[in-house]
Design a protein around this motif. Structure first.
Motif, PDB file in Angstrom:
ATOM      1  N   LEU A  80      -3.767   4.006  -0.508  1.00  0.00           N
ATOM      2  CA  LEU A  80      -3.330   2.541  -1.823  1.00  0.00           C
ATOM      3  C   LEU A  80      -2.327   2.687  -2.534  1.00  0.00           C
ATOM      4  O   LEU A  80      -2.745   3.445  -3.427  1.00  0.00           O
ATOM      5  CB  LEU A  80      -4.358   1.689  -1.603  1.00  0.00           C
ATOM      6  N   LEU A  81      -0.994   2.223  -2.339  1.00  0.00           N
ATOM      7  CA  LEU A  81       0.533   2.636  -3.553  1.00  0.00           C
ATOM      8  C   LEU A  81      -0.923   1.113  -5.058  1.00  0.00           C
ATOM      9  O   LEU A  81      -1.141   0.798  -4.850  1.00  0.00           O
ATOM     10  CB  LEU A  81       1.705   1.947  -3.342  1.00  0.00           C
ATOM     11  N   ASP A  82      -0.845   2.416  -5.729  1.00  0.00           N
ATOM     12  CA  ASP A  82      -0.940   2.092  -6.741  1.00  0.00           C
ATOM     13  C   ASP A  82       0.384   0.673  -8.065  1.00  0.00           C
ATOM     14  O   ASP A  82       1.260   1.613  -7.435  1.00  0.00           O
ATOM     15  CB  ASP A  82      -2.021   2.567  -7.915  1.00  0.00           C
ATOM     16  N   GLU A  83       0.065   0.224  -8.952  1.00  0.00           N
ATOM     17  CA  GLU A  83       1.312  -0.783  -9.168  1.00  0.00           C
ATOM     18  C   GLU A  83       1.913   0.286  -9.500  1.00  0.00           C
ATOM     19  O   GLU A  83       1.888   1.078 -11.042  1.00  0.00           O
ATOM     20  CB  GLU A  83       0.742  -1.686 -10.190  1.00  0.00           C
ATOM     21  N   GLY A  84       3.151  -0.211  -9.432  1.00  0.00           N
ATOM     22  CA  GLY A  84       4.187   0.965  -9.975  1.00  0.00           C
ATOM     23  C   GLY A  84       4.759   2.266  -9.160  1.00  0.00           C
ATOM     24  O   GLY A  84       6.177   2.954  -9.286  1.00  0.00           O
ATOM     25  N   GLN A  85       3.508   2.708  -8.714  1.00  0.00           N
ATOM     26  CA  GLN A  85       4.202   3.233  -7.334  1.00  0.00           C
ATOM     27  C   GLN A  85       4.658   3.219  -6.303  1.00  0.00           C
ATOM     28  O   GLN A  85       4.613   2.266  -5.129  1.00  0.00           O
ATOM     29  CB  GLN A  85       2.476   4.322  -6.431  1.00  0.00           C
ATOM     30  N   THR A  86       5.415   4.498  -5.687  1.00  0.00           N
ATOM     31  CA  THR A  86       6.462   3.999  -4.636  1.00  0.00           C
ATOM     32  C   THR A  86       6.045   4.924  -3.603  1.00  0.00           C
ATOM     33  O   THR A  86       4.853   6.082  -3.924  1.00  0.00           O
ATOM     34  CB  THR A  86       7.631   4.354  -5.255  1.00  0.00           C
ATOM     35  N   ALA A  87       6.020   5.058  -2.223  1.00  0.00           N
ATOM     36  CA  ALA A  87       6.585   6.232  -0.625  1.00  0.00           C
ATOM     37  C   ALA A  87       6.530   7.771  -1.419  1.00  0.00           C
ATOM     38  O   ALA A  87       5.839   8.379  -1.117  1.00  0.00           O
ATOM     39  CB  ALA A  87       6.500   5.586  -0.168  1.00  0.00           C
ATOM     40  N   ALA A  88       7.897   8.035  -2.790  1.00  0.00           N
ATOM     41  CA  ALA A  88       8.279   9.105  -2.947  1.00  0.00           C
ATOM     42  C   ALA A  88       6.813   9.621  -4.808  1.00  0.00           C
ATOM     43  O   ALA A  88       6.960  10.820  -4.207  1.00  0.00           O
ATOM     44  CB  ALA A  88       9.191   8.875  -4.019  1.00  0.00           C
ATOM     45  N   ASP A  89       6.172   8.993  -4.247  1.00  0.00           N
ATOM     46  CA  ASP A  89       4.795   9.421  -4.973  1.00  0.00           C
ATOM     47  C   ASP A  89       3.638  10.410  -4.687  1.00  0.00           C
ATOM     48  O   ASP A  89       2.791  10.986  -4.653  1.00  0.00           O
ATOM     49  CB  ASP A  89       4.406   8.534  -6.010  1.00  0.00           C
ATOM     50  N   TYR A  90       4.046  10.009  -3.166  1.00  0.00           N
ATOM     51  CA  TYR A  90       3.113  10.841  -2.095  1.00  0.00           C
ATOM     52  C   TYR A  90       3.938  11.958  -1.138  1.00  0.00           C
ATOM     53  O   TYR A  90       4.643  11.830  -0.616  1.00  0.00           O
ATOM     54  CB  TYR A  90       2.006   9.883  -1.089  1.00  0.00           C
ATOM     55  N   ASP A  91       3.542  13.305  -0.797  1.00  0.00           N
ATOM     56  CA  ASP A  91       4.137  14.549  -0.863  1.00  0.00           C
ATOM     57  C   ASP A  91       3.749  14.610   0.741  1.00  0.00           C
ATOM     58  O   ASP A  91       2.515  15.308   0.179  1.00  0.00           O
ATOM     59  CB  ASP A  91       4.864  15.543  -1.429  1.00  0.00           C
ATOM     60  N   ARG A  92       3.938  14.330   1.571  1.00  0.00           N
ATOM     61  CA  ARG A  92       3.090  14.396   3.370  1.00  0.00           C
ATOM     62  C   ARG A  92       3.132  16.261   3.338  1.00  0.00           C
ATOM     63  O   ARG A  92       2.224  16.212   4.183  1.00  0.00           O
ATOM     64  CB  ARG A  92       3.640  13.912   4.002  1.00  0.00           C
TER      65      ARG A  92
END
Length: 218
Positions: A80-92
């Protein structure tokens, strides 16, 4: 001389502590759940999905562990993305590496990212990461197309339809892996999942812990 040796020893201790701190700080994602094959940190998927994904994941690993490219694993993770986060914050790739998915680099990670919705989390991004040996099989070239074909982000399709399409992605990947890597035909019918999904929730409102058809499936 003894003082010099003491300084060297102290320096080694400090270097070790720095290494440990850096190693821990690099593990920026939570450890996988006890179930391993489904890590629903977003709380977005149903118990029916968990039963299927965990059951099929365990079967896949056991069915293939004795093969040359054995020990295949398909892991699903939701965040679940926190406020201000985007998909780019997760490195698969980093999640795949930290969780050590698949023996012999025969692992696949299906990463699903959600945002808070009015009632339930809403899917906003989906990615697939494959191990090095997986990339040697033909179906691996279709992984992005499998995501696109599922049309996971069609507006207003509802949480059940979204989950159903996620399961379509899961089983299509599973089918391709069995077929290309292990010369095994997997037979599945998405309509069966519709029935089990409905049955799971109809029984979850009673005193029964699990519906009988899901017990039979396991």
């Amino acid at each position: 001389m003894n003082r010099f040796k003491g300084l060297i020893f102290l320096g080694l201790i400090v270097a070790g502590i720095v290494y440990l701190v850096n190693s821990c700080s690099n593990d920026t994602y939570p450890r996988p759940s006890a179930a391993f094959y489904l890590n629903d940190f977003a709380g977005a998927l149903s118990g029916a999905a968990e039963l299927y994904i965990v059951g099929e994941g365990e079967d896949l690993y056991e069915d293939t562990m004795d093969d040359e490219d054995g020990g295949a694993q398909i892991v699903v993770a939701t965040f679940l993305l926190d406020e201000g986060q985007t998909a780019a914050d997760y490195d698969r790739t980093e999640i795949f590496r930290q969780w050590k998915i698949g023996k012999n680099d025969m692992g696949i990670l299906i990463l699903l990212l959600y945002e808070e919705g009015d009632l339930l989390p809403e899917l906003v991004d989906a990615q697939i990461e494959a191990g090095y040996h997986i990339e040697g099989y033909a179906f691996a070239y279709d992984l992005d197309a499998i995501l696109d074909d599922a049309d996971l982000f069609e507006p207003d399709i509802g949480s059940f339809e979204t989950e159903k399409r996620i399961m379509q992605v899961y089983f299509t990947v599973l089918e391709g892996l069995y077929r290309d890597a292990y010369d095994t035909e997997l037979i599945w019918d998405l309509e069966d999942y519709d029935i089990d999904y409905d049955t799971y929730f109809s029984y979850s409102s009673t005193d029964s812990e699990l519906p009988m058809d899901l017990i039979a499936y396991i």
